[in-house]
Scaffold this motif. Structure first.
Motif, PDB file in Angstrom:
ATOM      1  N   LEU A   1      94.108  27.059  21.168  1.00  0.00           N
ATOM      2  CA  LEU A   1      95.518  27.302  21.484  1.00  0.00           C
ATOM      3  C   LEU A   1      95.901  26.784  22.873  1.00  0.00           C
ATOM      4  N   LEU A   2      94.923  26.694  23.761  1.00  0.00           N
ATOM      5  CA  LEU A   2      95.196  26.228  25.122  1.00  0.00           C
ATOM      6  C   LEU A   2      95.247  24.704  25.225  1.00  0.00           C
ATOM      7  N   VAL A   3      94.662  24.018  24.257  1.00  0.00           N
ATOM      8  CA  VAL A   3      94.635  22.557  24.274  1.00  0.00           C
ATOM      9  C   VAL A   3      95.962  22.071  23.708  1.00  0.00           C
ATOM     10  N   ARG A   4      96.751  21.484  24.575  1.00  0.00           N
ATOM     11  CA  ARG A   4      98.098  21.077  24.167  1.00  0.00           C
ATOM     12  C   ARG A   4      98.272  19.576  24.300  1.00  0.00           C
ATOM     13  N   GLY A   5      99.289  19.115  23.689  1.00  0.00           N
ATOM     14  CA  GLY A   5      99.629  17.698  23.778  1.00  0.00           C
ATOM     15  C   GLY A   5      99.127  16.939  22.573  1.00  0.00           C
ATOM     16  N   PRO A   6      99.919  15.978  22.137  1.00  0.00           N
ATOM     17  CA  PRO A   6      99.553  15.214  20.942  1.00  0.00           C
ATOM     18  C   PRO A   6      98.214  14.486  21.071  1.00  0.00           C
ATOM     19  N   SER A   7      97.885  14.018  22.253  1.00  0.00           N
ATOM     20  CA  SER A   7      96.634  13.270  22.407  1.00  0.00           C
ATOM     21  C   SER A   7      95.399  14.174  22.293  1.00  0.00           C
ATOM     22  N   HIS A   8      95.585  15.471  22.481  1.00  0.00           N
ATOM     23  CA  HIS A   8      94.459  16.407  22.397  1.00  0.00           C
ATOM     24  C   HIS A   8      94.429  17.199  21.093  1.00  0.00           C
ATOM     25  N   ARG A   9      95.321  16.862  20.176  1.00  0.00           N
ATOM     26  CA  ARG A   9      95.363  17.577  18.891  1.00  0.00           C
ATOM     27  C   ARG A   9      94.017  17.530  18.166  1.00  0.00           C
ATOM     28  N   PRO A  10      93.292  16.394  18.151  1.00  0.00           N
ATOM     29  CA  PRO A  10      91.980  16.387  17.485  1.00  0.00           C
ATOM     30  C   PRO A  10      90.988  17.363  18.139  1.00  0.00           C
ATOM     31  N   VAL A  11      91.078  17.541  19.451  1.00  0.00           N
ATOM     32  CA  VAL A  11      90.203  18.499  20.128  1.00  0.00           C
ATOM     33  C   VAL A  11      90.529  19.908  19.653  1.00  0.00           C
ATOM     34  N   ALA A  12      91.825  20.228  19.610  1.00  0.00           N
ATOM     35  CA  ALA A  12      92.241  21.554  19.138  1.00  0.00           C
ATOM     36  C   ALA A  12      91.794  21.782  17.702  1.00  0.00           C
ATOM     37  N   GLU A  13      91.945  20.777  16.844  1.00  0.00           N
ATOM     38  CA  GLU A  13      91.519  20.911  15.446  1.00  0.00           C
ATOM     39  C   GLU A  13      90.015  21.121  15.349  1.00  0.00           C
ATOM     40  N   PHE A  14      89.254  20.415  16.174  1.00  0.00           N
ATOM     41  CA  PHE A  14      87.805  20.607  16.194  1.00  0.00           C
ATOM     42  C   PHE A  14      87.464  22.045  16.590  1.00  0.00           C
ATOM     43  N   LEU A  15      88.137  22.569  17.626  1.00  0.00           N
ATOM     44  CA  LEU A  15      87.865  23.937  18.077  1.00  0.00           C
ATOM     45  C   LEU A  15      88.260  24.963  17.016  1.00  0.00           C
ATOM     46  N   TYR A  16      89.371  24.720  16.316  1.00  0.00           N
ATOM     47  CA  TYR A  16      89.737  25.596  15.202  1.00  0.00           C
ATOM     48  C   TYR A  16      88.654  25.571  14.121  1.00  0.00           C
ATOM     49  N   GLY A  17      88.125  24.384  13.847  1.00  0.00           N
ATOM     50  CA  GLY A  17      87.045  24.268  12.866  1.00  0.00           C
ATOM     51  C   GLY A  17      85.803  25.032  13.296  1.00  0.00           C
ATOM     52  N   CYS A  18      85.474  24.967  14.598  1.00  0.00           N
ATOM     53  CA  CYS A  18      84.332  25.729  15.113  1.00  0.00           C
ATOM     54  C   CYS A  18      84.566  27.228  14.948  1.00  0.00           C
TER      55      CYS A  18
ATOM     56  N   GLY B   1      76.116  19.496  19.751  1.00  0.00           N
ATOM     57  CA  GLY B   1      76.046  18.042  19.878  1.00  0.00           C
ATOM     58  C   GLY B   1      77.421  17.427  20.033  1.00  0.00           C
ATOM     59  N   GLU B   2      78.364  17.892  19.239  1.00  0.00           N
ATOM     60  CA  GLU B   2      79.727  17.363  19.333  1.00  0.00           C
ATOM     61  C   GLU B   2      80.396  17.790  20.635  1.00  0.00           C
ATOM     62  N   LEU B   3      80.174  19.025  21.056  1.00  0.00           N
ATOM     63  CA  LEU B   3      80.743  19.484  22.326  1.00  0.00           C
ATOM     64  C   LEU B   3      80.145  18.707  23.499  1.00  0.00           C
ATOM     65  N   SER B   4      78.857  18.444  23.438  1.00  0.00           N
ATOM     66  CA  SER B   4      78.199  17.696  24.497  1.00  0.00           C
ATOM     67  C   SER B   4      78.771  16.285  24.601  1.00  0.00           C
ATOM     68  N   ALA B   5      78.996  15.663  23.449  1.00  0.00           N
ATOM     69  CA  ALA B   5      79.608  14.331  23.443  1.00  0.00           C
ATOM     70  C   ALA B   5      81.015  14.402  24.035  1.00  0.00           C
TER      71      ALA B   5
ATOM     72  N   PRO C   1      85.786  14.082  28.149  1.00  0.00           N
ATOM     73  CA  PRO C   1      86.698  15.092  27.636  1.00  0.00           C
ATOM     74  C   PRO C   1      88.085  14.563  27.267  1.00  0.00           C
ATOM     75  N   GLU C   2      88.429  13.392  27.739  1.00  0.00           N
ATOM     76  CA  GLU C   2      89.761  12.853  27.441  1.00  0.00           C
ATOM     77  C   GLU C   2      89.799  12.083  26.138  1.00  0.00           C
ATOM     78  N   ARG C   3      88.632  11.830  25.547  1.00  0.00           N
ATOM     79  CA  ARG C   3      88.679  11.091  24.287  1.00  0.00           C
ATOM     80  C   ARG C   3      89.230  11.977  23.195  1.00  0.00           C
ATOM     81  N   ALA C   4      89.577  11.396  22.099  1.00  0.00           N
ATOM     82  CA  ALA C   4      90.340  12.094  21.067  1.00  0.00           C
ATOM     83  C   ALA C   4      89.603  13.245  20.407  1.00  0.00           C
ATOM     84  N   HIS C   5      88.296  13.190  20.306  1.00  0.00           N
ATOM     85  CA  HIS C   5      87.551  14.230  19.589  1.00  0.00           C
ATOM     86  C   HIS C   5      86.266  14.522  20.335  1.00  0.00           C
ATOM     87  N   PRO C   6      85.956  15.839  20.562  1.00  0.00           N
ATOM     88  CA  PRO C   6      84.718  16.139  21.271  1.00  0.00           C
ATOM     89  C   PRO C   6      83.498  15.749  20.480  1.00  0.00           C
TER      90      PRO C   6
END
Length: 187
Positions: A63-80, A173-177, A182-187
């Motif tokens: 919920l704290l990850v905002r902005g369209p460019s970080h949407r894949p990060v937020a989706e990954f965290l929701y999946g986790c 592994g994905e979080l480490s990547a 951290p600015e790339r589209a998906h952790p």
């Protein structure tokens, strides 16, 4: 012609049936389960609390990850968060199979959990990913020790813990990547 060797006593029909009839109220827990069930249930409740707190932390961080460019990060965290909730349900089901009550009481979760819930200001992507990686690594260590401790005494619980461990290692592994960039589209 020699006859085949006699099966071990544990596999002889009469002995197996007699042991299966003993304490039917114990459900899937048979006398061949050598684990100290109360200790296993306590261990599983600690892991359950840790998975619940981890899932809540992932959800909050998503919920704290905002902005369209970080949407894949937020989706990954929701999946986790979803995977940790699913793992928590599996742990709770195993606790019930062993004849104990799963500890979902929110008052006890912080004391039992090995994960310390931490939140961040909006946009601190590095802090969020770092904290989630730390949480995943704590669960990995806890699950590894739990697998070693349970050993051969309770194979069903051990296999469950190994599945959860495998999932946590993949998350880490994905979080480490993602921490490497951290600015790339998906952790």
């Amino acid at each position: 012609m020699t006859s085949p060797p006699e099966p071990p006593a544990v596999l002889r029909m009469r002995e197996v049936r007699d042991r299966a009839l003993f304490d039917l109220d114990d459900g899937p827990v048979t006398p061949s389960n050598r684990a100290e069930l109360k200790a296993v249930a306590h261990l599983l409740n600690v892991l359950l609390a840790s998975m619940i707190v981890s899932s809540l932390q992932y959800e909050q961080h998503a919920l704290l990850v905002r902005g369209p460019s970080h949407r894949p990060v937020a989706e990954f965290l929701y999946g986790c968060a979803d995977r940790d909730r699913a793992g928590a349900r599996l742990l709770a089901a195993r606790i019930a199979q062993l004849g104990f009550t799963a500890g979902h009481d929110p008052r006890h979760l912080p004391a039992w959990s090995r994960i310390t819930f931490q939140t961040f200001q909006d946009g601190d992507l590095t802090g969020i990913v770092t904290q989630d990686l730390v949480g995943a690594r704590i669960l990995i260590q806890s699950l590894q020790e739990a697998v070693r401790w349970v050993g051969a005494d309770d194979p069903t619980t051990r296999r469950l813990l190994e599945r959860l461990l495998e999932d946590k290692e993949a998350q880490a592994g994905e979080l480490s990547a993602g921490l490497q960039n951290p600015e790339r589209a998906h952790p």
